[in-house]
Design an enzyme around this catalytic site. Structure first.
Site, PDB file in Angstrom:
ATOM      1  CG  ASP A  93      -2.149   0.882   0.974  1.00  0.00           C
ATOM      2  OD1 ASP A  93      -3.178   0.689   1.634  1.00  0.00           O
ATOM      3  OD2 ASP A  93      -2.078   1.782   0.107  1.00  0.00           O
TER       4      ASP A  93
HETATM    5  C1  GLC Z   1      -4.162   4.484  -0.133  1.00  0.00           C
HETATM    6  C2  GLC Z   1      -5.100   3.352   0.250  1.00  0.00           C
HETATM    7  C3  GLC Z   1      -5.225   2.286  -0.798  1.00  0.00           C
HETATM    8  C4  GLC Z   1      -5.091   2.932  -2.168  1.00  0.00           C
HETATM    9  C5  GLC Z   1      -3.659   3.413  -2.295  1.00  0.00           C
HETATM   10  C6  GLC Z   1      -3.389   4.109  -3.635  1.00  0.00           C
HETATM   11  O1  GLC Z   1      -3.421   4.855   0.985  1.00  0.00           O
HETATM   12  O2  GLC Z   1      -4.855   2.695   1.493  1.00  0.00           O
HETATM   13  O3  GLC Z   1      -6.497   1.645  -0.616  1.00  0.00           O
HETATM   14  O4  GLC Z   1      -5.394   1.992  -3.193  1.00  0.00           O
HETATM   15  O5  GLC Z   1      -3.291   4.274  -1.234  1.00  0.00           O
HETATM   16  O6  GLC Z   1      -4.138   5.287  -3.707  1.00  0.00           O
END
Ligand code: GLC
Length: 731
Positions: free
Chosen positions: A261
């Site tokens: 993430d």
């Molecule tokens: C964010 C979220 C995740 C998302 C990623 C890209 O922090 O936790 O769900 O897909 O970053 O935006």
């Protein structure tokens, strides 16, 4: 390209080039990119920029065509970029938030919504979406419940698999994008409902409650998986070798790309399991994390880790090959622009067909919690005052509809005026969306509401309410109060809205609340005052027409709660699949030494599966084709449903099963199936479910996934509190 050619390409790449394939840069490093996390400063060299193989949150046919062309020209092996972004509930045509989509209990509608999103996003040049989010949620304080499909493992699995099918098709078809399952694993169990917080789950609960929905998405062929921010057993997922290698890859058979993430690799330092970025990079690559999203760890430190012998070059090769395989699966080596198409982008985005699909999904997502004295549906002859800060709100798409534009939203007031005409309608905001005192990061109060004369606005609303036969009170929580980093300890409505409710109810007893929200709120205050409550969630681009049709009976609400509305926040976390305990509470207030609260009931205000419509239904007792079930055989559970009302209606029959005695304590109920039936007034129909031994399996005392002989109870009813039951014995 054949795998042999990919391996040949890999063998010709330098170490720097291979590491570049493991890096995803946030779009803001290129003009026009969106930020969906803490923006980092990377200080990348020209070489590092030239070799990084993926961008996040960049979309738009013309800009991605240009970026891809320039990037490939500069890349030593002309390997194409892969573009990924969060298309969570639609791309430019926003569908209801996923929690609302869960309330449809219609995987077919959810699949259609994902397909629409994929058509629009793929024309805009996107290759992968970071969806489905299949996290189990039991705590409405957590802002991201809006992004889940609710509190039930079986329902979440059905919806996650539907989204994968909708996005991916078979990935060679035009208008498809790859799906990325998230957040692996257990993110929804954050302590205190506070985002990014620790998760404490037994292995058995992880496997029983949290993993099944992820598995359903993987079984549907989901191409990617994303790690979760949280710790499990005090180990951050992004460094959890057991979770990622033993469970995800070996047990669940996932062979695709695992991406972190946002900055989760670098955040291993904050977790206190890595001294520095190099140590974080080592932990993550050894846990099997192929791509480092939005952090400098892999791009800045991996080369040195390999050259000094700290990290095996095989791990880099394995990760880089999986990324090349994903690019190959998407056909990017044959056509680096894939389905990017400026003409399609123009033609498909927000087209009538997509808007109709979004409206249908929204109508099916609304949940009618109560409807005393048939307050709904409205009739055209009634004088109706539409009051509240959401009566003309454009903010109906939810905080993860990052590419949808509020200007495209068809709001409630416009839809009502177009459908009904102005004669019997009046409108007033009555109060702002949020209390002026509330300081919300990232929230911009609409100018009109910022400059509102609060007393005058309230008086205007009260005078309209006084003159009306009925009031539709459009209340709710702002979209910036739900979603990521939007956990709340108090989940009641803003005080200014509760005051408006009070003042309106003093002058009109026929108040119908339409509730716009991204989580089940604590509504026990308004529950006593309103004649009817229709939960609209955040219904998306076509929320207005969907609501106006439903309010006037052109469509009937069919949604069922995918997550319970608690009696109060003090009940959280809350889920119907709870265990019996050694001192179960049967509701008798005279009982003291039992598992209960002194000051409120154990059960929610409105339970999982609850939802009314504009007619009523009667259920026959449950009929079983047999009271004995042998392994390898099945039995049928049926119920006759009768429409006892005066309007046609659709009923969602739910199948729950209870294992009376197990080698470990078993939930009081578990959803094992659902189906809907549409009946005319007076008509009846039979709804049947097949029950097999496989449906009765669980993680037993020896941590084996198996069934155990004994008595089981089958429930068939309208929600998770149904007692319409019959029993059978598994031999
Ligand atoms: C964010 C979220 C995740 C998302 C990623 C890209 O922090 O936790 O769900 O897909 O970053 O935006």
């Amino acid at each position: 390209m054949h795998t042999s050619e990919l391996k040949k390409l890999l063998s010709s790449m330098s170490l720097e080039e291979k590491i570049g394939q493991l890096v995803q840069l946030p779009g803001n490093l290129q003009q026009g990119g969106l930020i969906t996390g803490p923006a980092g400063n990377f200080d990348l060299t020209e070489e590092e920029l030239r070799l990084s193989g993926s961008y996040l949150s960049m979309v738009g046919a013309s800009q991605l065509r240009q970026l891809q062309t320039e990037y490939m020209a500069r890349h030593p092996h002309h390997i194409p970029l892969i573009f990924m972004a969060d298309v969570i509930n639609g791309y430019r045509t926003a569908f209801p938030i996923p929690l609302a989509q869960g309330c449809t209990f219609r995987p077919d509608l959810v699949e259609e919504g994902a397909r629409v999103a994929a058509k629009e996003a793929s024309a805009a040049g996107l290759h992968v979406t970071f969806s489905p989010m299949a996290d189990m949620v039991h705590d409405a304080r957590w802002g991201r419940v809006m992004e889940s499909t609710g509190e039930d493992a079986y329902l979440n699995g059905c919806m996650a698999a539907a989204m994968v099918r909708g996005y991916q098709g078979n990935l060679t078809d035009r208008g498809t994008i790859a799906a990325c399952l998230k957040h692996f694993a257990g993110y929804g169990g954050a302590e205190g409902g506070r985002d990014y917080n620790s998760v404490e789950l037994s292995c058995r609960t992880l496997r029983e409650e949290y993993l099944p929905a992820y598995k359903a998405a993987l079984d549907a062929g989901c191409a990617m998986v994303m790690t979760s921010f949280n710790t499990l057993d005090r180990i951050p997922s992004t460094a959890n070798r057991w979770l990622m290698r033993d469970v995800l890859r070996d047990e669940m058979g996932f062979a695709g790309v695992l991406i972190s993430d946002w900055a989760a690799v670098a955040e291993l330092i904050n977790h206190g399991v890595a001294e520095d970025a190099a140590a974080a990079a080592k932990l993550a690559i050894e846990a099997g994390v192929d791509m480092d999203m939005a952090s400098p760890c892999y791009i800045k430190y991996m080369k040195k880790l390999v050259e000094e012998g700290t990290v095996s070059p095989d791990l880099i090769d394995q990760g880089a090959l999986r990324v090349l395989e994903l690019k190959n699966l998407l056909g990017l080596f044959e056509n680096p622009y894939r389905f990017l198409d400026e003409a399609d982008e123009e033609k498909l985005i927000l087209c009538e067909e997509h808007r109709l699909s979004a409206r249908r999904c929204a109508e099916a997502s609304f949940v009618l919690l109560k409807n005393e004295q048939q307050a709904l549906p409205l009739s055209s002859q009634e004088k109706v005052a539409v009051i509240g800060p959401y009566m003309n709100a454009q903010t109906l798409c939810g905080s993860w509809a990052v590419f949808a534009e509020e200007k495209d939203v068809y709001n409630l007031q416009d839809a009502l005026l177009r459908q009904q005409g102005p004669e019997n309608l009046s409108f007033a905001p009555g109060c702002p969306m949020v209390d002026p005192s509330e300081q919300l990061v990232g929230f911009k109060c609409p100018v009109a509401q910022e400059q509102m004369d609060l007393e005058a606005a309230l008086q205007e609303a009260v005078s309209l309410a006084k003159a009306a036969d009925k009031v539709v009170l459009a209340l709710g929580e702002h979209k910036e109060c739900t979603g990521e980093a939007a956990s709340r300890g108090d989940i009641t409505l803003p005080a200014c809205q509760l005051r408006l409710l009070d003042e309106v109810c003093k002058v009109n007893e026929n108040v119908i609340v339409v509730l716009f929200c991204g989580r089940p709120l604590d509504i026990h205050a308004l529950n006593e005052r309103a004649k009817a409550i229709l939960v609209a969630w955040l219904p998306g681009t076509e929320g207005g027409p969907a609501l106006s049709r439903t309010l006037y009976g052109h469509a009937a609400p069919t949604g069922r709660l995918s997550m319970a509305f608690p009696y109060a926040v003090g009940q959280l976390p809350l889920h119907y699949t709870h265990l019996k305990t050694g001192r179960p509470y049967n509701g008798n207030p005279a009982l003291r030494f039992v598992s209960r609260y002194q000051d409120m009931p154990n059960h929610p205000l409105y339970p999982f599966g609850h939802g009314l419509t504009y007619t009523s239904f009667r259920y026959s007792p449950v009929q079983l084709s047999n009271t004995l079930l042998k392994k390898g055989e099945s039995l049928t559970a049926s119920v006759i449903v009768e429409n006892t009302g005066s309007r046609p209606g659709t009923e969602t029959v739910q199948l729950y099963i209870r294992d009376q005695v197990g080698s470990v304590a078993r939930p009081v109920k578990e959803l094992k199936g659902f189906d809907y039936i549409t009946l005319r007034p007076g008509e009846e129909g039979t709804v049947s479910f097949t029950i097999t031994e496989e449906m009765l399996r669980f993680w037993n005392i020896d941590m084996k996934y198996t069934s155990e002989p004994g008595e089981f109870i089958v429930f068939l009813g309208p929600d998770s509190q149904t007692e319409n039951a019959a029993s059978f014995t598994l031999c």
